[in-house]
Design a protein around this motif. Sequence first.
Motif, short mmCIF file in Angstrom:
data_model
loop_
_atom_site.label_atom_id
_atom_site.label_comp_id
_atom_site.label_asym_id
_atom_site.label_seq_id
_atom_site.Cartn_x
_atom_site.Cartn_y
_atom_site.Cartn_z
N ARG A 30 -1.94 -0.92 -1.68
CA ARG A 30 -0.77 -0.74 -2.54
C ARG A 30 0.25 -1.86 -2.35
O ARG A 30 0.84 -2.35 -3.32
N SER A 31 0.45 -2.26 -1.10
CA SER A 31 1.36 -3.36 -0.83
C SER A 31 1.01 -4.02 0.49
O SER A 31 0.44 -3.39 1.38
N VAL A 33 2.98 -6.89 3.06
CA VAL A 33 4.14 -7.73 3.32
C VAL A 33 3.97 -8.39 4.68
O VAL A 33 3.63 -7.74 5.67
N HIS A 43 0.66 -0.80 2.96
CA HIS A 43 0.56 0.56 2.44
C HIS A 43 -0.74 0.69 1.66
O HIS A 43 -1.04 -0.14 0.79
N GLU A 222 0.96 0.90 -12.08
CA GLU A 222 1.51 0.38 -10.82
C GLU A 222 0.52 -0.61 -10.23
O GLU A 222 -0.64 -0.29 -10.00
N SER A 224 -1.57 -3.06 -7.69
CA SER A 224 -1.94 -3.08 -6.29
C SER A 224 -1.41 -4.37 -5.70
O SER A 224 -0.89 -5.23 -6.39
N ALA A 225 -1.51 -4.51 -4.36
CA ALA A 225 -0.91 -5.64 -3.69
C ALA A 225 -1.46 -6.94 -4.21
O ALA A 225 -2.64 -7.04 -4.50
N ILE A 227 1.93 -8.65 -2.88
CA ILE A 227 3.37 -8.80 -2.81
C ILE A 227 3.72 -10.28 -2.62
O ILE A 227 3.14 -10.94 -1.76
N GLU A 231 8.97 -11.67 -0.47
CA GLU A 231 9.39 -10.33 -0.08
C GLU A 231 8.94 -10.10 1.34
O GLU A 231 7.80 -9.71 1.58
#
Length: 234
Positions: A30-31, A33, A43, A222, A224-225, A227, A231
């Motif tokens: 999902r993310s 970083v 995530h 939404e 997916s990663a 990012i 960030e």
Amino acid sequence: MSRHESAYAALGSVLDPELDEPITDLGFVRSLVVSPSGNIKVHLRLPTSFCSPNFAYLMASDAKDVLKQLDWTRNVVVELDDHHDSPIINAGLAADAGYRGTFQHEADDSLDELRETFRRKAHTAAMERCLTALLRAGRPSESLGSVTLGELPDDDATRALLRRRDALELPTAGESLVLVDHEGRPPADPDLALRRARSTRISIDGNAHFCRGLLRTRYGDEPSAFIPVSELIH
């Protein structure tokens, strides 16, 4: 390659144990970083809240492990979102409690046993894909039991089969038979063995298609990663 790209590539080596596909390809990341100091937070998300807890834990644990193995990482945090066992899984991951330490009495089987089961299924499916491709290219069905690895084309399907065989410690030399079980034994009835392998491969492919549909339904547009590197966490 930037650290962020390196971390994402590492996550690409983590497979969904049942679908035998990278969690990055499936959209489960999902993310992601990455901080300048080498801290990582990931995530993960799954198609439903009731995906098998042992599968969920295995993927999340593998994700943390591959990121910790990068030589520049400091603190790695992996969290599973929106699952009915997210609090338990995330607490176990944070404490490095392991599978049995996380689920206690509910952990009937070890992760090693689970991994082995799905390694065998992945090998069966990869073997079927290669042999079915030969059939479609005109290879007589009665000769499939004698096909060797050296006769397979140098393509993605063959390379996938070799990886699956290596994971099971099966021989990968060119003279090795393709149609074997997880212990390297050729079947007494090659045609029946291939039909059974085909049912395994169809099940895996069907589940993967179904899970992608569920993920789109659950999370819509939404993304997916990936990012942006700007960030950051510290």
